[in-house]
Design an enzyme around this catalytic site. Sequence first.
Site, PDB file in Angstrom:
ATOM      1  N   PHE A 162       5.808   3.725  -5.882  1.00  0.00           N
ATOM      2  CA  PHE A 162       6.596   3.364  -4.699  1.00  0.00           C
ATOM      3  C   PHE A 162       5.894   3.712  -3.407  1.00  0.00           C
ATOM      4  CE2 PHE A 162       7.784   7.815  -4.707  1.00  0.00           C
ATOM      5  CZ  PHE A 162       8.140   8.104  -3.406  1.00  0.00           C
ATOM      6  N   LYS A 163       4.937   4.630  -3.453  1.00  0.00           N
ATOM      7  CA  LYS A 163       4.231   5.018  -2.237  1.00  0.00           C
ATOM      8  C   LYS A 163       3.494   3.837  -1.604  1.00  0.00           C
ATOM      9  CE  LYS A 163       5.404   9.355  -2.841  1.00  0.00           C
ATOM     10  NZ  LYS A 163       4.531  10.491  -3.061  1.00  0.00           N
ATOM     11  N   ASP A 164       3.134   2.828  -2.407  1.00  0.00           N
ATOM     12  CA  ASP A 164       2.466   1.648  -1.861  1.00  0.00           C
ATOM     13  C   ASP A 164       3.340   0.920  -0.841  1.00  0.00           C
ATOM     14  OD1 ASP A 164       0.072   1.803  -3.421  1.00  0.00           O
ATOM     15  OD2 ASP A 164       1.112   0.894  -5.120  1.00  0.00           O
TER      16      ASP A 164
END
Length: 482
Positions: free
Chosen positions: A112-114
């Site tokens: 999810f950091k993307d």
Amino acid sequence: MHYVSTRGHSGRKQFCEILLEGLAQDGGLYVPESYPRVDDATLKAWRNLPYASLAFEILSLYVSDIPPADLKAICDKTYTSEVFGSPDIAPLRRLEPGLYLQGLSNGPTLAFKDMAMQLLGNLLEYELARRHEDLNVLGATSGDTGSAAEYAMRGKKGVRVFMLSPRGRMSAFQQAQMFSLQDDNIHNIAIDGVFDDCQDIVKRVSGDLEFKRRYNIGAVNSINWARLVAQVIYYFSGYLQASETAPEGVSFAVPSGNFGNICAGHVARMMGLPISRLVLATNENDVLDEFFRTGVYRVRSRADTRETSSPSMDISKASNLERFVFDLLGRDARRTKALFDDQLSERGLFDLIGDPDFAKAAARFGLRSGKSTHADRLAAIRDIWERYNTTIDPHTADGVTVARMHMSPEVPMIVLETAQPIKFAATIKEALGREPDRPRRFEGIEELPRRVKVLPADARAVKSYIAEIMQGTTSRKPAFGS
């Protein structure tokens, strides 16, 4: 829109200034002077927007120093099928009545950091080019932030990345994703310690203002407001996808170690998004669950920070909690500084038991919390696979476990997915008896040559290493002046 420090520094800054700076000069975190409000008519108008257009609308409320056409171009460049695999950037899937899974792990590093880091990389490249400046990004990762930052920044003009990670504490796949990168502007540093040591070093280096200015140090952790506000977007997206059948609002369950992901939900709720409950899920390192249950925020030692099967949440110092506490205390910067700069430094804890503001926290902000164990996450992984033919990673399993503790029949509960299962193959194999599917582009990644520097948990050693690397480079002018 201007931004101020949670600890009361007198400076008011615009978005692009804090984009490059990270921490405020007084050690606080930047927050907007006030949260923009979104009314029902605006939400209705946003309902069918593509994700990139929704991102532009939300970011426009916070960014007043980038021309709208340029900001729209940055959003359109970031949120594409080529980067995230399909036009459905953050798709919502119904698992069972009242329980949904929002897919946030379709980006380049499968986490999810993307969702925020890809935007941050493009924002930094744009602003540095506009200023003809360079920036050295210093970050700390417990697993996914590092690879997401490095894949977003690799090859970017004017940007170098120095990423700290706890030696031996990430999964084999996470280590391989980071350490196999050979780009000249990417520098991995494995710290002999835990994530909290890495995070402390980042704060100490950033707090040395002379060093920060000399070497143009910026931040990509969720202490950087630009990254956090990018995460606000998928809360709006999740609500808009689910709310056609839930006009009264939705709830979100969020696996959380550093309080960044769920802090974005808090911001969305403060903007007027109809969020009923924000459910925080921790693993065995339950500092945040303890705080929301008792009012005591007690930092754990390195020895007391457990190594778990959801390693990206093996954190005992939650940086972004300061932003929430600032709002909880009525934006009282003096009290916030006393808690985080004085009491926490001197005693390793602070206590809001009996504080009338804390007593109202659940009602005012919708926060709930819960803890998940190794046995819980194995059970959740098996259950979701057997009932829905879907494999979830261990952190998402923590989210599912705690979501089920706080569900109510009339309000949809959206679990935010954190990563694809291949990043934690050993735990998936323990739960299901088989390895998870691996995207073709990551086949054999663990066997690739590695490039990483091992250093002690010492800010001085990290500063010396940065200085050594910078001696052999040619830079444009520094981002913070001479």
